[in-house]
Scaffold this motif. Structure first.
Motif, PDB file in Angstrom:
ATOM      1  N   ILE A   1      -8.826  26.599  44.737  1.00 20.85           N
ATOM      2  CA  ILE A   1      -8.757  25.004  44.906  1.00 20.85           C
ATOM      3  C   ILE A   1      -8.807  24.831  46.515  1.00 20.85           C
ATOM      4  O   ILE A   1      -8.084  26.098  47.148  1.00 20.85           O
ATOM      5  N   ALA A   2      -9.542  23.859  47.196  1.00 17.36           N
ATOM      6  CA  ALA A   2      -9.044  23.750  48.005  1.00 17.36           C
ATOM      7  C   ALA A   2      -7.948  22.709  48.735  1.00 17.36           C
ATOM      8  O   ALA A   2      -8.050  21.861  48.085  1.00 17.36           O
ATOM      9  N   TRP A   3      -6.983  22.981  49.688  1.00 16.54           N
ATOM     10  CA  TRP A   3      -6.295  21.817  49.806  1.00 16.54           C
ATOM     11  C   TRP A   3      -6.106  21.515  51.555  1.00 16.54           C
ATOM     12  O   TRP A   3      -5.996  22.573  52.282  1.00 16.54           O
ATOM     13  N   LEU A   4      -5.128  20.805  51.606  1.00 12.50           N
ATOM     14  CA  LEU A   4      -4.361  20.154  53.272  1.00 12.50           C
ATOM     15  C   LEU A   4      -2.980  20.448  53.102  1.00 12.50           C
ATOM     16  O   LEU A   4      -1.924  20.261  52.048  1.00 12.50           O
ATOM     17  N   ALA A   5      -2.785  21.503  54.168  1.00 13.43           N
ATOM     18  CA  ALA A   5      -0.979  21.557  54.590  1.00 13.43           C
ATOM     19  C   ALA A   5      -1.147  20.756  55.772  1.00 13.43           C
ATOM     20  O   ALA A   5      -1.971  20.498  56.779  1.00 13.43           O
ATOM     21  N   PRO A   6       0.299  19.950  56.112  1.00 13.07           N
ATOM     22  CA  PRO A   6       0.530  19.054  57.703  1.00 13.07           C
ATOM     23  C   PRO A   6       0.924  20.979  58.868  1.00 13.07           C
ATOM     24  O   PRO A   6       1.418  22.061  58.224  1.00 13.07           O
ATOM     25  N   THR A   7       0.472  21.001  59.938  1.00 14.02           N
ATOM     26  CA  THR A   7       0.505  21.518  60.411  1.00 14.02           C
ATOM     27  C   THR A   7       1.789  22.425  61.462  1.00 14.02           C
ATOM     28  O   THR A   7       2.522  21.049  61.078  1.00 14.02           O
ATOM     29  N   GLY A   8       2.137  22.542  61.257  1.00 15.07           N
ATOM     30  CA  GLY A   8       3.794  23.859  60.788  1.00 15.07           C
ATOM     31  C   GLY A   8       4.876  23.111  59.525  1.00 15.07           C
ATOM     32  O   GLY A   8       5.971  23.627  60.007  1.00 15.07           O
ATOM     33  N   GLY A   9       4.268  22.861  59.053  1.00 14.00           N
ATOM     34  CA  GLY A   9       4.631  22.747  57.884  1.00 14.00           C
ATOM     35  C   GLY A   9       3.560  22.857  56.251  1.00 14.00           C
ATOM     36  O   GLY A   9       4.554  22.672  54.715  1.00 14.00           O
ATOM     37  N   THR A  10       3.330  24.279  56.040  1.00 17.72           N
ATOM     38  CA  THR A  10       2.565  24.856  55.543  1.00 17.72           C
ATOM     39  C   THR A  10       3.981  25.113  53.913  1.00 17.72           C
ATOM     40  O   THR A  10       3.600  24.455  52.943  1.00 17.72           O
ATOM     41  N   LEU A  11       4.422  25.769  54.091  1.00 14.71           N
ATOM     42  CA  LEU A  11       5.431  26.074  53.078  1.00 14.71           C
ATOM     43  C   LEU A  11       6.035  25.839  52.924  1.00 14.71           C
ATOM     44  O   LEU A  11       6.629  25.609  51.275  1.00 14.71           O
ATOM     45  N   GLU A  12       6.083  24.207  52.521  1.00 17.92           N
ATOM     46  CA  GLU A  12       7.549  23.168  52.771  1.00 17.92           C
ATOM     47  C   GLU A  12       6.624  22.359  51.432  1.00 17.92           C
ATOM     48  O   GLU A  12       6.896  21.414  51.625  1.00 17.92           O
ATOM     49  N   SER A  13       5.144  22.172  52.179  1.00 20.11           N
ATOM     50  CA  SER A  13       4.485  21.382  51.347  1.00 20.11           C
ATOM     51  C   SER A  13       4.946  21.389  49.934  1.00 20.11           C
ATOM     52  O   SER A  13       4.887  21.882  49.235  1.00 20.11           O
ATOM     53  N   PRO A  14       4.468  20.041  49.084  1.00 19.14           N
ATOM     54  CA  PRO A  14       4.794  20.088  48.365  1.00 19.14           C
ATOM     55  C   PRO A  14       3.372  21.165  47.116  1.00 19.14           C
ATOM     56  O   PRO A  14       4.033  21.713  46.160  1.00 19.14           O
ATOM     57  N   PHE A  15       2.467  21.477  47.157  1.00 13.67           N
ATOM     58  CA  PHE A  15       1.415  21.944  47.286  1.00 13.67           C
ATOM     59  C   PHE A  15       1.343  23.744  46.962  1.00 13.67           C
ATOM     60  O   PHE A  15       1.911  24.216  46.680  1.00 13.67           O
ATOM     61  N   SER A  16       2.226  24.017  48.671  1.00 13.58           N
ATOM     62  CA  SER A  16       2.406  25.191  48.655  1.00 13.58           C
ATOM     63  C   SER A  16       3.850  25.721  47.697  1.00 13.58           C
ATOM     64  O   SER A  16       3.856  26.983  46.839  1.00 13.58           O
ATOM     65  N   LYS A  17       4.674  25.130  47.724  1.00 13.73           N
ATOM     66  CA  LYS A  17       6.123  24.823  46.618  1.00 13.73           C
ATOM     67  C   LYS A  17       5.692  25.583  45.550  1.00 13.73           C
ATOM     68  O   LYS A  17       5.855  26.373  44.279  1.00 13.73           O
ATOM     69  N   LEU A  18       4.709  24.332  44.878  1.00 14.16           N
ATOM     70  CA  LEU A  18       4.238  24.632  43.152  1.00 14.16           C
ATOM     71  C   LEU A  18       3.552  25.690  43.098  1.00 14.16           C
ATOM     72  O   LEU A  18       3.681  26.078  41.819  1.00 14.16           O
ATOM     73  N   SER A  19       2.681  26.116  44.070  1.00 17.78           N
ATOM     74  CA  SER A  19       2.011  27.660  43.872  1.00 17.78           C
ATOM     75  C   SER A  19       2.349  28.314  43.566  1.00 17.78           C
ATOM     76  O   SER A  19       2.132  29.993  43.849  1.00 17.78           O
ATOM     77  N   ALA A  20       3.596  28.811  44.468  1.00 20.88           N
ATOM     78  CA  ALA A  20       4.794  29.803  44.935  1.00 20.88           C
ATOM     79  C   ALA A  20       5.312  30.187  43.564  1.00 20.88           C
ATOM     80  O   ALA A  20       6.151  31.135  43.529  1.00 20.88           O
ATOM     81  N   LYS A  21       5.071  29.466  42.013  1.00 20.97           N
ATOM     82  CA  LYS A  21       5.917  29.407  41.503  1.00 20.97           C
ATOM     83  C   LYS A  21       5.954  30.992  40.760  1.00 20.97           C
ATOM     84  O   LYS A  21       4.604  31.486  40.881  1.00 20.97           O
ATOM     85  N   ALA A  22       6.269  32.194  40.523  1.00 23.67           N
ATOM     86  CA  ALA A  22       6.791  33.071  39.422  1.00 23.67           C
ATOM     87  C   ALA A  22       5.163  32.529  38.354  1.00 23.67           C
ATOM     88  O   ALA A  22       4.490  33.905  38.339  1.00 23.67           O
ATOM     89  N   LYS A  23       4.913  31.986  37.405  1.00 21.50           N
ATOM     90  CA  LYS A  23       4.028  31.922  36.544  1.00 21.50           C
ATOM     91  C   LYS A  23       2.467  31.921  37.175  1.00 21.50           C
ATOM     92  O   LYS A  23       1.642  32.704  36.709  1.00 21.50           O
TER      93      LYS A  23
END
Length: 178
Positions: free
Chosen positions: A133-155
């Motif tokens: 999956i390709a996705w965009l994140a705001p500069t300086g806000g990758t870890l706080e981006s909604p998709f980053s948080k979703l993809s970081a889930k343990a599952k």
């Protein structure tokens, strides 16, 4: 002999520290040749007679035996890495965004992640294939981006890993030389 790119999940973060020179040494005992590590974030290109599943199995076993942790990797052929980079509709980076590729070893996990991510407000995703999956994140806000948080889930931990598009280009170029 086939060329592969191996993407390690979760090394050199969260207390799992592996020096790339030590990784390269550990891999010498496995059915791999022309091993090259890239950057310190767990990117390896190599050649092997094994198929993709065999490379994954041997690589993960090596990590568990040599470094004592429950390791997960995503393995792609060099040709597939090149195709994913070429298929990405986003720029490597610009002033306001960074482009990432989330890679998966499990098609079902990636499909679920894509469906869940597509339902998030303000998230732009492109399914590049059954493994990315390709996705965009705001500069300086990758870890706080909604998709980053979703993809970081343990599952998703055992099946996915994420790389910046710039890194994927470097891996593509290195794998082409093997």
């Amino acid at each position: 002999m086939n060329s592969y790119a191996v993407f390690l999940r979760g090394i050199n973060v969260g207390g799992i520290n592996i020096k790339m020179a030590d990784l390269k040494d550990a891999l010498k005992s496995r059915p791999f040749s022309n091993v090259l590590t890239l950057l310190a974030s767990g990117n390896v290109v190599l050649a092997s007679e094994l198929d993709t599943a065999g490379v994954k199995q041997e690589f993960e076993a090596c990590l568990r035996e040599a470094f004592g942790y429950d390791a997960w990797v995503v393995v792609l052929t060099a040709g597939r890495v090149s195709a994913l980079v070429d298929a990405c509709p986003y720029p490597p980076d610009d002033a306001s965004t960074h482009t990432y590729l989330t890679l998966a070893s499990d098609e079902a996990a990636l499909s679920e992640l894509y469906e869940s991510g597509s339902a998030l407000d303000g998230v732009e995703l492109t399914l590049l294939g059954p493994e990315a999956i390709a996705w965009l994140a705001p500069t300086g806000g990758t870890l706080e981006s909604p998709f980053s948080k979703l993809s970081a889930k343990a599952k998703y931990k055992a099946a996915t890993t994420t790389r910046n598009l710039r890194t994927m280009v470097k891996v593509r170029d290195a794998a082409a030389g093997i």
